[in-house]
Scaffold this active site. Structure first.
Site, PDB file in Angstrom:
ATOM      1  N   SER A  14     -69.720  27.480 -86.549  1.00  0.00           N
ATOM      2  CA  SER A  14     -68.492  27.573 -87.357  1.00  0.00           C
ATOM      3  C   SER A  14     -68.439  26.520 -88.468  1.00  0.00           C
ATOM      4  O   SER A  14     -68.640  25.330 -88.231  1.00  0.00           O
ATOM      5  CB  SER A  14     -67.259  27.415 -86.473  1.00  0.00           C
ATOM      6  OG  SER A  14     -66.114  27.377 -87.297  1.00  0.00           O
ATOM      7  N   LEU A  15     -68.140  26.986 -89.672  1.00  0.00           N
ATOM      8  CA  LEU A  15     -68.010  26.074 -90.808  1.00  0.00           C
ATOM      9  C   LEU A  15     -66.538  25.772 -91.108  1.00  0.00           C
ATOM     10  O   LEU A  15     -66.231  25.092 -92.076  1.00  0.00           O
ATOM     11  CB  LEU A  15     -68.697  26.664 -92.048  1.00  0.00           C
ATOM     12  CG  LEU A  15     -70.223  26.781 -91.944  1.00  0.00           C
ATOM     13  CD1 LEU A  15     -70.789  27.454 -93.177  1.00  0.00           C
ATOM     14  CD2 LEU A  15     -70.873  25.413 -91.754  1.00  0.00           C
ATOM     15  N   LYS A  65     -60.015  36.696 -80.175  1.00  0.00           N
ATOM     16  CA  LYS A  65     -58.940  37.093 -81.094  1.00  0.00           C
ATOM     17  C   LYS A  65     -57.875  37.964 -80.434  1.00  0.00           C
ATOM     18  O   LYS A  65     -56.732  37.979 -80.859  1.00  0.00           O
ATOM     19  CB  LYS A  65     -59.519  37.799 -82.330  1.00  0.00           C
ATOM     20  CG  LYS A  65     -60.286  36.830 -83.226  1.00  0.00           C
ATOM     21  CD  LYS A  65     -60.808  37.463 -84.487  1.00  0.00           C
ATOM     22  CE  LYS A  65     -61.557  36.418 -85.307  1.00  0.00           C
ATOM     23  NZ  LYS A  65     -61.883  36.852 -86.630  1.00  0.00           N
ATOM     24  N   ASP A 101     -57.374  37.085 -91.480  1.00  0.00           N
ATOM     25  CA  ASP A 101     -58.621  37.775 -91.863  1.00  0.00           C
ATOM     26  C   ASP A 101     -58.315  38.904 -92.851  1.00  0.00           C
ATOM     27  O   ASP A 101     -59.118  39.205 -93.736  1.00  0.00           O
ATOM     28  CB  ASP A 101     -59.307  38.386 -90.637  1.00  0.00           C
ATOM     29  CG  ASP A 101     -59.952  37.337 -89.747  1.00  0.00           C
ATOM     30  OD1 ASP A 101     -60.417  36.311 -90.279  1.00  0.00           O
ATOM     31  OD2 ASP A 101     -59.987  37.538 -88.521  1.00  0.00           O
ATOM     32  N   GLY A 125     -70.554  48.578 -86.989  1.00  0.00           N
ATOM     33  CA  GLY A 125     -70.049  47.596 -86.025  1.00  0.00           C
ATOM     34  C   GLY A 125     -68.609  47.864 -85.651  1.00  0.00           C
ATOM     35  O   GLY A 125     -67.888  48.570 -86.368  1.00  0.00           O
ATOM     36  N   GLY A 128     -64.919  41.979 -83.285  1.00  0.00           N
ATOM     37  CA  GLY A 128     -63.636  41.299 -83.462  1.00  0.00           C
ATOM     38  C   GLY A 128     -62.962  41.414 -84.818  1.00  0.00           C
ATOM     39  O   GLY A 128     -61.736  41.523 -84.899  1.00  0.00           O
ATOM     40  N   VAL A 208     -70.265  40.965 -93.788  1.00  0.00           N
ATOM     41  CA  VAL A 208     -69.315  39.958 -93.305  1.00  0.00           C
ATOM     42  C   VAL A 208     -70.023  38.613 -93.130  1.00  0.00           C
ATOM     43  O   VAL A 208     -69.436  37.546 -93.269  1.00  0.00           O
ATOM     44  CB  VAL A 208     -68.682  40.442 -91.972  1.00  0.00           C
ATOM     45  CG1 VAL A 208     -67.842  39.355 -91.332  1.00  0.00           C
ATOM     46  CG2 VAL A 208     -67.845  41.696 -92.206  1.00  0.00           C
ATOM     47  N   TYR A 210     -72.143  35.377 -94.019  1.00  0.00           N
ATOM     48  CA  TYR A 210     -72.370  34.621 -95.262  1.00  0.00           C
ATOM     49  C   TYR A 210     -73.409  33.520 -95.060  1.00  0.00           C
ATOM     50  O   TYR A 210     -73.753  32.810 -95.992  1.00  0.00           O
ATOM     51  CB  TYR A 210     -71.052  34.020 -95.783  1.00  0.00           C
ATOM     52  CG  TYR A 210     -70.374  33.108 -94.802  1.00  0.00           C
ATOM     53  CD1 TYR A 210     -69.460  33.631 -93.898  1.00  0.00           C
ATOM     54  CD2 TYR A 210     -70.661  31.753 -94.753  1.00  0.00           C
ATOM     55  CE1 TYR A 210     -68.846  32.825 -92.976  1.00  0.00           C
ATOM     56  CE2 TYR A 210     -70.057  30.932 -93.828  1.00  0.00           C
ATOM     57  CZ  TYR A 210     -69.145  31.472 -92.942  1.00  0.00           C
ATOM     58  OH  TYR A 210     -68.538  30.669 -92.016  1.00  0.00           O
ATOM     59  N   GLY A 231     -69.912  37.593 -96.968  1.00  0.00           N
ATOM     60  CA  GLY A 231     -68.575  37.332 -96.412  1.00  0.00           C
ATOM     61  C   GLY A 231     -67.976  35.977 -96.755  1.00  0.00           C
ATOM     62  O   GLY A 231     -66.957  35.595 -96.178  1.00  0.00           O
TER      63      GLY A 231
HETATM   64  P1  ATR Z   1     -67.638  41.167 -80.198  1.00  0.00           P
HETATM   65  O1  ATR Z   1     -68.275  42.530 -80.017  1.00  0.00           O
HETATM   66  O2  ATR Z   1     -67.671  40.304 -78.970  1.00  0.00           O
HETATM   67  O3  ATR Z   1     -66.300  41.201 -80.868  1.00  0.00           O
HETATM   68  P2  ATR Z   1     -68.826  40.540 -82.694  1.00  0.00           P
HETATM   69  O4  ATR Z   1     -69.818  39.494 -83.093  1.00  0.00           O
HETATM   70  O5  ATR Z   1     -67.524  40.579 -83.382  1.00  0.00           O
HETATM   71  O6  ATR Z   1     -68.614  40.386 -81.148  1.00  0.00           O
HETATM   72  O7  ATR Z   1     -69.465  41.975 -82.805  1.00  0.00           O
HETATM   73  C1  ATR Z   1     -70.799  42.195 -82.703  1.00  0.00           C
HETATM   74  C2  ATR Z   1     -71.096  43.572 -83.302  1.00  0.00           C
HETATM   75  O8  ATR Z   1     -72.479  43.637 -83.597  1.00  0.00           O
HETATM   76  C3  ATR Z   1     -70.784  44.706 -82.343  1.00  0.00           C
HETATM   77  O9  ATR Z   1     -70.366  45.827 -83.092  1.00  0.00           O
HETATM   78  C4  ATR Z   1     -72.162  44.954 -81.707  1.00  0.00           C
HETATM   79  O10 ATR Z   1     -72.344  46.245 -81.206  1.00  0.00           O
HETATM   80  P3  ATR Z   1     -71.956  46.589 -79.682  1.00  0.00           P
HETATM   81  O11 ATR Z   1     -70.491  46.880 -79.697  1.00  0.00           O
HETATM   82  O12 ATR Z   1     -72.786  47.764 -79.350  1.00  0.00           O
HETATM   83  O13 ATR Z   1     -72.304  45.376 -78.867  1.00  0.00           O
HETATM   84  C5  ATR Z   1     -73.061  44.735 -82.892  1.00  0.00           C
HETATM   85  N1  ATR Z   1     -74.429  44.407 -82.514  1.00  0.00           N
HETATM   86  C6  ATR Z   1     -74.867  43.242 -81.987  1.00  0.00           C
HETATM   87  N2  ATR Z   1     -76.204  43.296 -81.774  1.00  0.00           N
HETATM   88  C7  ATR Z   1     -76.612  44.538 -82.172  1.00  0.00           C
HETATM   89  C8  ATR Z   1     -77.869  45.212 -82.205  1.00  0.00           C
HETATM   90  N3  ATR Z   1     -78.996  44.622 -81.787  1.00  0.00           N
HETATM   91  N4  ATR Z   1     -77.914  46.469 -82.687  1.00  0.00           N
HETATM   92  C9  ATR Z   1     -76.790  47.090 -83.126  1.00  0.00           C
HETATM   93  N5  ATR Z   1     -75.565  46.499 -83.124  1.00  0.00           N
HETATM   94  C10 ATR Z   1     -75.475  45.245 -82.657  1.00  0.00           C
END
Ligand code: ATR
Length: 264
Positions: A14-15, A65, A101, A125, A128, A208, A210, A231
């Site tokens: 985190s920055l 969150k 956000d 994706g 959060g 998103v 950066y 981002g």
């Molecule tokens: P969180 O899911 O805990 O909120 P995030 O960092 O906000 O965490 O979200 C990570 C995103 O990256 C998610 O959409 C995740 O997909 P999943 O819901 O299937 O976990 C996606 N993601 C992470 N690694 C991935 C990968 N190797 N291939 C495709 N999507 C990935």
């Protein structure tokens, strides 16, 4: 001295402390801002420390969150609509959850020369930050939003908040004007296995992430001749809105602010 924190897990990257402490100093505010890694069972106690005024306020990042919501007294309308809180304030003993956000993303898009109204957006994706991005895009009157997430169910769950979302299988592609990488793919140089060639002109590739400042996804967009944006502006403006909520002062954003965040 007032103490502020950003809570999350992981939190090392985190920055926020760098930026918030820079603005505290610039505005001669006698306060500190640190990062703190918490586990789920610690969230309640941490928020009680704000209630007891041991802590003056905090930012909240992944994966908390939504977790923090039951421990708060009130939500702002934006936080309510997205079920996502990234900033907590205490006003006259009342704990309030805010979502800055949305304003962060909104500002980032406004500063680009790209008219998003009536356009089609594809979001990769469903983590959060995605509800905030969807909410901001809807306020900008986009025509349609499609979600593609590796875990399809998580994308579908977003329909509870936004019932007109389209869902696309992970790995497939649909027509879009703007594509947003909201996955963590790219943080460590990972590629996204989608073929974006032959899509026509005037597209915006938005990441998103950066740090690194240009992910493989953005490089790909650039090589195809499209407009790209990372981002960082969103990050700066979500921080600015949080600073305003806590200190009632609008901090300055200039090239130094952005340089501060250049880690790569
Ligand atoms: P969180 O899911 O805990 O909120 P995030 O960092 O906000 O965490 O979200 C990570 C995103 O990256 C998610 O959409 C995740 O997909 P999943 O819901 O299937 O976990 C996606 N993601 C992470 N690694 C991935 C990968 N190797 N291939 C495709 N999507 C990935």
């Amino acid at each position: 001295m007032k103490k502020f924190f950003v809570i999350g897990n992981p939190i090392d990257h985190s920055l926020s402390p760098k930026l918030q402490n820079h603005w505290l100093k610039e505005n001669n505010i006698n306060a500190t801002y640190d990062k703190i890694k918490l586990e789920y069972p610690q969230i309640k106690n941490f928020i009680q420390d704000i209630k007891k005024q041991k802590v003056a306020g905090c930012n909240v990042t992944v994966p908390f969150k939504k977790t923090v919501i039951p421990f708060l007294d009130k939500l702002s309308l934006d936080a309510e609509k997205t079920q996502s809180v990234n900033t907590i304030t205490i006003n006259n003993g009342v704990l309030v959850g805010h979502n800055t956000d949305i304003a962060g993303f909104n500002n980032a898009i406004k500063k680009l020369n790209f008219n998003i109204k009536g356009k089609k957006v594809l979001i990769l994706g469903a983590g959060g930050v995605v509800p905030s991005i969807i909410f901001a895009l809807k306020n900008m009157h986009v025509q349609e939003i499609t979600i593609s997430n590796r875990t399809r169910e998580k994308g579908e769950n977003l329909r509870v908040l936004f019932n007109d979302l389209k869902i696309l299988e992970w790995g497939d592609l649909t027509d879009f004007d703007m594509v947003i990488n909201a996955t963590s793919l790219g943080l460590n140089n990972e590629k996204i296995n989608l073929d974006f060639s032959g899509l026509g002109s005037d597209k915006l590739f938005y990441d998103v992430i950066y740090n690194p400042h240009e992910t493989h996804f953005l490089k790909m967009g650039k090589e195809l001749g499209y407009k790209t944006e990372n981002g960082k502006t969103m990050f700066v403006y979500q921080a600015l809105e949080a600073f305003k909520l806590w200190h009632k002062i609008e901090p300055e954003v200039n090239s130094d602010t952005f340089k501060l965040l250049d880690n790569d």
